[in-house]
Structure formats: structure tokens, C-alpha cells
Design an enzyme around this catalytic site. Sequence first.
Site, PDB file in Angstrom:
ATOM      1  CD  GLU A 112      -3.130  -1.019   2.117  1.00 49.74           C
ATOM      2  OE1 GLU A 112      -3.145  -0.088   2.920  1.00 49.74           O
ATOM      3  OE2 GLU A 112      -3.968  -1.944   2.127  1.00 49.74           O
ATOM      4  CG  HIS A 226      -8.949   6.414   2.082  1.00 52.36           C
ATOM      5  ND1 HIS A 226      -8.930   6.187   0.722  1.00 52.36           N
ATOM      6  CD2 HIS A 226      -8.395   5.318   2.657  1.00 52.36           C
ATOM      7  CE1 HIS A 226      -8.386   4.989   0.494  1.00 52.36           C
ATOM      8  NE2 HIS A 226      -8.050   4.447   1.652  1.00 52.36           N
ATOM      9  NE  ARG A 272      -4.598   5.971   3.280  1.00 51.39           N
ATOM     10  CZ  ARG A 272      -5.072   5.011   4.059  1.00 51.39           C
ATOM     11  NH1 ARG A 272      -5.603   5.317   5.215  1.00 51.39           N
ATOM     12  NH2 ARG A 272      -5.026   3.760   3.667  1.00 51.39           N
ATOM     13  CG  HIS A 333     -10.016   6.672   6.089  1.00 50.98           C
ATOM     14  ND1 HIS A 333     -11.008   5.756   5.901  1.00 50.98           N
ATOM     15  CD2 HIS A 333      -8.862   5.959   6.278  1.00 50.98           C
ATOM     16  CE1 HIS A 333     -10.495   4.530   5.947  1.00 50.98           C
ATOM     17  NE2 HIS A 333      -9.198   4.629   6.187  1.00 50.98           N
ATOM     18  NE  ARG A 368      -4.430   5.302   9.609  1.00 49.55           N
ATOM     19  CZ  ARG A 368      -5.089   4.375   8.924  1.00 49.55           C
ATOM     20  NH1 ARG A 368      -4.877   3.104   9.162  1.00 49.55           N
ATOM     21  NH2 ARG A 368      -5.961   4.706   8.015  1.00 49.55           N
TER      22      ARG A 368
HETATM   23  P1  FAD Z   1     -13.925   1.086  16.283  1.00 51.85           P
HETATM   24  O1  FAD Z   1     -13.720  -0.186  15.581  1.00 51.85           O
HETATM   25  O2  FAD Z   1     -14.514   2.207  15.511  1.00 51.85           O
HETATM   26  O3  FAD Z   1     -14.856   0.775  17.540  1.00 51.85           O
HETATM   27  C1  FAD Z   1     -15.344   1.816  18.356  1.00 51.85           C
HETATM   28  C2  FAD Z   1     -16.379   1.230  19.291  1.00 51.85           C
HETATM   29  O4  FAD Z   1     -16.772   2.188  20.260  1.00 51.85           O
HETATM   30  C3  FAD Z   1     -17.656   0.803  18.584  1.00 51.85           C
HETATM   31  O5  FAD Z   1     -18.046  -0.433  19.143  1.00 51.85           O
HETATM   32  C4  FAD Z   1     -18.653   1.897  18.968  1.00 51.85           C
HETATM   33  O6  FAD Z   1     -19.997   1.487  18.969  1.00 51.85           O
HETATM   34  C5  FAD Z   1     -18.186   2.200  20.372  1.00 51.85           C
HETATM   35  N1  FAD Z   1     -18.600   3.506  20.899  1.00 51.85           N
HETATM   36  C6  FAD Z   1     -18.447   4.725  20.329  1.00 51.85           C
HETATM   37  N2  FAD Z   1     -18.941   5.674  21.148  1.00 51.85           N
HETATM   38  C7  FAD Z   1     -19.416   5.036  22.240  1.00 51.85           C
HETATM   39  C8  FAD Z   1     -20.060   5.462  23.428  1.00 51.85           C
HETATM   40  N3  FAD Z   1     -20.334   6.746  23.669  1.00 51.85           N
HETATM   41  N4  FAD Z   1     -20.436   4.531  24.340  1.00 51.85           N
HETATM   42  C9  FAD Z   1     -20.202   3.206  24.111  1.00 51.85           C
HETATM   43  N5  FAD Z   1     -19.598   2.749  23.012  1.00 51.85           N
HETATM   44  C10 FAD Z   1     -19.196   3.652  22.085  1.00 51.85           C
HETATM   45  N6  FAD Z   1      -7.151   0.424   9.347  1.00 51.85           N
HETATM   46  C11 FAD Z   1      -6.235  -0.508   9.016  1.00 51.85           C
HETATM   47  O7  FAD Z   1      -5.239  -0.684   9.721  1.00 51.85           O
HETATM   48  N7  FAD Z   1      -6.422  -1.253   7.892  1.00 51.85           N
HETATM   49  C12 FAD Z   1      -7.490  -1.118   7.078  1.00 51.85           C
HETATM   50  O8  FAD Z   1      -7.619  -1.833   6.088  1.00 51.85           O
HETATM   51  C13 FAD Z   1      -8.460  -0.144   7.413  1.00 51.85           C
HETATM   52  N8  FAD Z   1      -9.536   0.063   6.616  1.00 51.85           N
HETATM   53  C14 FAD Z   1     -10.510   0.932   7.035  1.00 51.85           C
HETATM   54  C15 FAD Z   1     -11.678   1.056   6.273  1.00 51.85           C
HETATM   55  C16 FAD Z   1     -12.691   1.891   6.700  1.00 51.85           C
HETATM   56  C17 FAD Z   1     -13.946   2.026   5.881  1.00 51.85           C
HETATM   57  C18 FAD Z   1     -12.543   2.630   7.893  1.00 51.85           C
HETATM   58  C19 FAD Z   1     -13.627   3.549   8.374  1.00 51.85           C
HETATM   59  C20 FAD Z   1     -11.372   2.528   8.647  1.00 51.85           C
HETATM   60  C21 FAD Z   1     -10.359   1.676   8.218  1.00 51.85           C
HETATM   61  N9  FAD Z   1      -9.188   1.538   8.959  1.00 51.85           N
HETATM   62  C22 FAD Z   1      -8.257   0.609   8.588  1.00 51.85           C
HETATM   63  C23 FAD Z   1      -9.052   2.190  10.253  1.00 51.85           C
HETATM   64  C24 FAD Z   1      -9.390   1.162  11.352  1.00 51.85           C
HETATM   65  O9  FAD Z   1     -10.484   0.380  10.930  1.00 51.85           O
HETATM   66  C25 FAD Z   1      -9.743   1.827  12.661  1.00 51.85           C
HETATM   67  O10 FAD Z   1      -8.770   2.766  13.012  1.00 51.85           O
HETATM   68  C26 FAD Z   1      -9.826   0.787  13.772  1.00 51.85           C
HETATM   69  O11 FAD Z   1     -10.701  -0.253  13.400  1.00 51.85           O
HETATM   70  C27 FAD Z   1     -10.312   1.446  15.037  1.00 51.85           C
HETATM   71  O12 FAD Z   1     -10.622   0.466  15.984  1.00 51.85           O
HETATM   72  P2  FAD Z   1     -11.237   0.928  17.360  1.00 51.85           P
HETATM   73  O13 FAD Z   1     -11.479  -0.296  18.133  1.00 51.85           O
HETATM   74  O14 FAD Z   1     -10.398   1.985  17.943  1.00 51.85           O
HETATM   75  O15 FAD Z   1     -12.613   1.648  16.955  1.00 51.85           O
HETATM   76  C1  SIN Z   2      -7.822   0.985   2.857  1.00 55.99           C
HETATM   77  O1  SIN Z   2      -8.135  -0.182   2.669  1.00 55.99           O
HETATM   78  O2  SIN Z   2      -7.500   1.772   1.971  1.00 55.99           O
HETATM   79  C2  SIN Z   2      -7.836   1.515   4.242  1.00 55.99           C
HETATM   80  C3  SIN Z   2      -6.575   1.194   4.876  1.00 55.99           C
HETATM   81  C4  SIN Z   2      -6.363   2.065   6.065  1.00 55.99           C
HETATM   82  O3  SIN Z   2      -7.106   2.993   6.306  1.00 55.99           O
HETATM   83  O4  SIN Z   2      -5.368   1.811   6.746  1.00 55.99           O
END
Ligand code: FAD
Ligand code: SIN
Length: 515
Positions: A112, A226, A272, A333, A368
Amino acid sequence: MKKSVDFAVVGSGIAGLRMALELIKLGSVLVLTKGKVIEGSTYHAQGGVAVVFSELDRPKYHFADTINAGDGLCNPEAVWEMVKDGPKRIEELIDWGVRFDTDGAGYNLTKEGAHRVSRVLHSGGDATGANIETVLATKIRNSAIELLEDAYTYSLIEKAGRVLGVRAVSGGELIDVFAKGVFIATGGVGQVYLNTTNPPVSTGDGIYFSFLAGADVMDMEFVQFHPTSLAADIFPRFLISEAVRGEGAVLTDHKGNAFMEKYHPLKDLAPRNIVSIAIFNEMRKQDISNVLLDISPIGIERFEERFPTITSRLKNLGIDLSTMKIPVVPAAHYFMGGIRIAANGKTSLKGLYASGETTSSGLHGANRLASNSLLESLVFAKRAADNARHLRKTPVKEIPLPDAKGREIGNAKEIISLIRSEMEKNAGIERTGDGLRKNTELFRDLWVEYGGVTDLKLENVILKSFIVNGFLISHTALERTESRGAHFRADYPFTNNRTWKHHIVLNKNLFKWIR
Ligand code: FAD
Ligand code: SIN
């Protein structure tokens, strides 16, 4: 209702679930989550997980690529912890049942943007996040961990700088949870923008209520846009993974001209922020509302096989893939800013830990490196939970609390829409002092007007979170009079290392009007 537990985890994405799975070894655990367990960014992750997993790769290469992408602001200690512990955390996922894609030569790794070698593991082609989240959620359901869905946390219970629990609402009822340690994993804040790839739950709540309780936040100006979300009338915007360019797709204008070579030697696989700004420039220069992603170098068969989730979504939306062109546009993103944590997951408040996208350890610097966040979440979730070991002997302390207070309002949705469009306009890919100043004034006025509304309605909490996060993003972006990483100031287009090679840390004490 009142509850007492050893450890309270807020959020059920990769960070929250990974922390919970470690904390259960130390005592009882309650996971509170705003919607259903899988409703976070994690489930939607497509590209994969960057990790040193090939003979051709080295930890020092992953370290250097992360530092380079971060544009002078990465915290080297945090980067090193992620790079070093990353492979162990991935082996664990594999043991627990996550199946990363393989080919005849072993794990199939994609290249990537800004990675010097192919190092992105993926699962189910572009269903990496869904597969990881499903395995973790199943493991949680089969454990002694208590999971409370549809329960949003709206504030921390804090006394004299020590966090004692959280206040949440479930089914309209107030729940006070007292705990030895509170672990925040509420994800990012992309929803504060009109155009975002983030799911509806990504409203920055953990940053908002931790800041209000007195926790430091850091790097709030750094929002990653993104380059390639689908240019169609859907919200949130559907992501077209960077891995598509990793497999050979090329960005072009509507006349078919590839343009990335004008902007960076790595062309379509430049960092990015550079690709997003390039698209933004081309759209403005040519007066077009999107650019195109030409997938013909991949070929339709290979595309459909490698990206089944994207293929099926595009087909459902009636987009004809045989044209080999996908209309794309940048969208908010990922958030590099958040609750400031040390490399051991501790925040600036006693009893409060955090991991995942809600945090800022400085690991990602100003931008990032693609696919580093799932790995970061795994590594730092484990570290945060490990560091809570000393809390085992701390008693749970309960204190009397008032009923939830605040006045009713009827127009939260309208104000939320206003905030989203002002953030898009004034704190988006390209920023200026005038626009950012306008935002800070608007958010101050909005807080005075709406800071006191009731927390018993989720939309009011989101409104307050947007006001505070919108203010903090705009304020720090105004303060940083330079361009660096994902922060681009049209009125200060150059990087100024002499003045600005440092993080901006904020605390509520700096703003007397936020109470
Ligand atoms: P999240 O997975 O967003 O979880 C947050 C949690 O907190 C959820 O369960 C939500 O309901 C809960 N929550 C929020 N507010 C409250 C509240 N007030 N009370 C209780 N619960 C709450 N990163 C990569 O490394 N590789 C990838 O390929 C990649 N692709 C991506 C594609 C997309 C479309 C997106 C949006 C992001 C992508 N990212 C990727 C980034 C990555 O997915 C996120 O940074 C990562 O999953 C964040 O994980 P997290 O557990 O911190 O948050
Ligand atoms: C993507 O698949 O382009 C998202 C990857 C990332 O946000 O790290």
C-alpha cells in the site's frame, strides 16, 4: 441502576475487544457499546494489517516507513513498540481463527501507499476487518466477559483526578458503572465531517467525555482524508481500498490522464495526504466533482476475486465495473489525534486507559501509514490491559451521584448537520486561518447554547461531542501555522520545523468556557 465491576471497557471494536480479552485474566469485565457489537470502523476495514511477516521485510523497514509517512512527528518509541510486538499479536489472531489470505508462496501480502515492501496481510480479500471483528466478538461471547450492547457512555465518573467509573444510558435508563479501571476504545471522529468513510458510531464520544473529565488530548489537528471513497450519493461514503491502487489501479481525470506522477515519485502509492491533496487540486483545477480510478491494469476477473466486498457493493449500487472506471473522491477517514496516551496505554488521569483510534500516542505523527491502525490497536490494547495489573488490589470506589440533568432540545439534528458542513468547509483537506477562526467562534457559541442539554438522548451527546471535537480540531489547526502531513494550510503551505516540530497537547483547563 448501579453496577460494580473490576474493569469497564467502553467500545467493542478491535481495541475494546482485545483489551477485554486480556483484562478478563485479571478480574471481572463489562464491555459497554453504543450499538451492536460489530458496529465500528473495525468491521469495515478493507485493506488489511501492515506487519512484518515476510522474508523480504525487516522491523527497521516498517519502522522507517511509518516515521517517513508521519512527517516529522512520530513518537519513535511508540512506533517501535508496534513494529516489534505486531507479529506476536497477529500470530495470536491466527491462533484464534482469523484466516489471512495465502497463495502458493505463503501469506499473500499487498503493497500500500508509502510502504517500501509488500506487508499488508488481508483476509477474505477485502473483508479483513469483518473477519477479525467476528472472531474477536465470538471469543468474547464464549468468555466470562459481560457485554452490554445499545448502551452509550456519556461521561466519566471522576473525583480528584481519579477515574472511578462511567455513566451510560441504555434503553433510556441511566447506568452508573463503578470500576477499578476504565478503558476507553470508542474509535474515531470521522462523523463530524459531512463526507466520511466512518460508520455512524464514530462520533468521537470518548475523546469528548475524557477531555471534559480532565484528560489531555493531543494532535487534534491531524485528520487523515482517504483519497478514494466512492463518489456516489451515499453517507457514510463507501471506501475503495488503497489496496486497489496497491494491485495496480491508477487515478486519472475524466479524459483518462493519469496525474499522480506530477505530485510524487511514488505516484499512486505516494503517502495518503499527498494523494488526497493531488485529487483535491485536480478537481478544483478542472472544475470536476470527482476523479476516476482506472482498474484496467488489474483486469476485471482479478479485481472481482481480490476485492469481493467492493465488487458486491458496487454492483448493488448499479455501478458498471466493465467500464473499468470507479468514480472516487477524498473523504475524512482516520483520526491521528485523540486522548493522549503513553506507550503503556495510560492517559493523564489515574484509573483511565485507552487504546485504538480514540487515542494519540504520537505513533502516527502527522499522517498515518496505511493499514497501521489495526496493528496499533492490537498492540496498544494488550499493553494497556497488561499495565492495569497493579489495579487488581485497588478497591472499587463508589460515590454518590446526582440524577442525569440537562434541558431538552428539539433541534439537535439540525445543529449536527450545520457542524458537519462547517467542518467540511473550514477544517477539511485545505484549511485557512479565516475559516478555522470562524469555526472556533461558532463552536464556542454553540457550547454556550447547547452544552447544558440532557444526556439521556444519544443525539444530544453526539451534538456535544461534535461541538467539543469540532472546536478542538479547528483550534489546533488554527494554532499550527504551517502545513505538515494531513494538515494543509493554504495560507501557510510549507512545513516549519523550526517552530512546529512538536505536538500540541490540550487540556480543559485552557478553556474556561468548557465546563
Ligand atoms: P472502532 O472499531 O470504531 O470501535 C469503536 C467502538 O466504540 C464501537 O463499538 C462503537 O460502537 C463504540 N462507541 C463509540 N462511542 C461510544 C459510546 N459513547 N459509548 C459506548 N460505546 C461507544 N485500518 C487498518 O489498519 N487497515 C485497514 O484496512 C483499514 N480500513 C478501514 C476502512 C474503513 C472504511 C474505515 C472507516 C477505517 C479503516 N481503517 C483501517 C481504520 C481502522 O479500521 C480503525 O482505526 C480501527 O478499526 C479502530 O478500531 P477501534 O477499536 O479503535 O474503533
Ligand atoms: C484501505 O483499505 O485503503 C484503508 C486502509 C487504512 O485505512 O489503513
